[in-house]
Enzyme design. Structure first.
Site, PDB file in Angstrom:
ATOM      1  N   CYS A  78       0.986  -1.235  -0.200  1.00 47.11           N
ATOM      2  CA  CYS A  78       0.125   0.118   0.198  1.00 47.11           C
ATOM      3  C   CYS A  78       0.665   1.296   0.332  1.00 47.11           C
ATOM      4  CB  CYS A  78      -0.939   0.293   1.114  1.00 47.11           C
ATOM      5  SG  CYS A  78      -2.659   0.746   1.321  1.00 47.11           S
ATOM      6  N   ILE A 133      -7.573  -0.291   1.090  1.00 46.72           N
ATOM      7  CA  ILE A 133      -7.185   0.860   1.750  1.00 46.72           C
ATOM      8  C   ILE A 133      -7.189   1.228   1.186  1.00 46.72           C
ATOM      9  CG2 ILE A 133      -7.848   1.103   3.768  1.00 46.72           C
ATOM     10  CD1 ILE A 133      -7.274  -1.515   5.905  1.00 46.72           C
ATOM     11  N   HIS A 169      -3.524  -4.390   1.147  1.00 46.55           N
ATOM     12  CA  HIS A 169      -2.889  -5.473   2.405  1.00 46.55           C
ATOM     13  C   HIS A 169      -2.428  -7.192   3.376  1.00 46.55           C
ATOM     14  CE1 HIS A 169      -2.284  -1.297   4.569  1.00 46.55           C
ATOM     15  NE2 HIS A 169      -3.684  -0.749   3.623  1.00 46.55           N
ATOM     16  N   GLU A 171      -0.951  -8.810   4.874  1.00 38.41           N
ATOM     17  CA  GLU A 171      -1.095  -8.748   5.780  1.00 38.41           C
ATOM     18  C   GLU A 171      -2.167  -8.645   6.992  1.00 38.41           C
ATOM     19  OE1 GLU A 171      -0.995  -3.960   6.838  1.00 38.41           O
ATOM     20  OE2 GLU A 171      -0.396  -6.075   4.858  1.00 38.41           O
TER      21      GLU A 171
END
Length: 194
Positions: A78, A133, A169, A171
């Site tokens: 990101c 996001i 993302h 993670e």
């Protein structure tokens, strides 16, 4: 094998958990001298302008460039992708300017337009779960850049030699296969444990 996560801003703990699922050791990187202790580095999401300012303030720009010039792998997710990019759409220069890509900030909209999906990633057998996001995307790639994932005709994962980036993302899910891909890059780089 030790993989650090730049701990200036962003989802540091989540990246550490994902890396440790691969069997590698992971640690937060808060000081420049810690770069000497690791074999690979993750630059997490967050806010790219803030990350860039903090990297400058604490001397990380040249230190991370040197880390890269040693052939040590770096993974930007990101905002981390924006930090690694050579150019930012609108003609702005990047922060590290290491990867020959042009990125567009917030290309998928605002926070409320966040979404999850499964994506095919070249080099990974099954689709990977991705969380977007306020995600950037890659507008242009240089000839040395390999596109790993396209979502709705937009490039969202790419690799250039020892550099890996994703718009999303990885993670923030239980799927650690993109982290495993990166850990495999670190192992294959030949720079580990030197």
């Amino acid at each position: 094998m030790r993989i650090g996560v730049l701990a200036l801003q962003g989802a540091v703990t989540e990246h550490i958990v994902s890396i440790e699922k691969t069997g590698a050791t992971s640690l937060p990187i808060k000081r420049v001298e810690q770069l000497e202790e690791i074999d690979g580095l993750i630059i997490p999401g967050g806010e790219s302008t803030t990350i860039g300012k903090l990297m400058r303030k604490y001397g990380f720009i040249e230190a991370v460039r040197d880390f890269s010039h040693q052939g040590k792998p770096i993974f930007g997710t990101c905002a981390g992708m924006i930090v690694l990019a050579k150019k930012i759409a609108g003609g702005e220069a990047g922060h590290l300017e290491l990867m020959n890509i042009t990125v567009a900030r917030n290309a998928f909209g605002r926070q409320r337009e966040s979404f999850e999906c499964d994506l095919e990633v070249k080099g990974i057998d099954e689709p990977v779960r991705a969380v977007f996001i306020r995600a950037p995307l890659i507008n242009e790639v240089g000839p040395e850049v390999e596109v790993l994932t396209v979502y709705k005709d937009e490039i969202v994962t790419a690799r250039q030699s020892h550099l890996l980036v994703s718009s999303f993302h990885p993670e923030l899910t239980d799927d650690f296969r993109l982290h495993q891909y990166f850990a495999d890059m670190v192992e294959a780089s030949g720079t580990a444990n030197k």
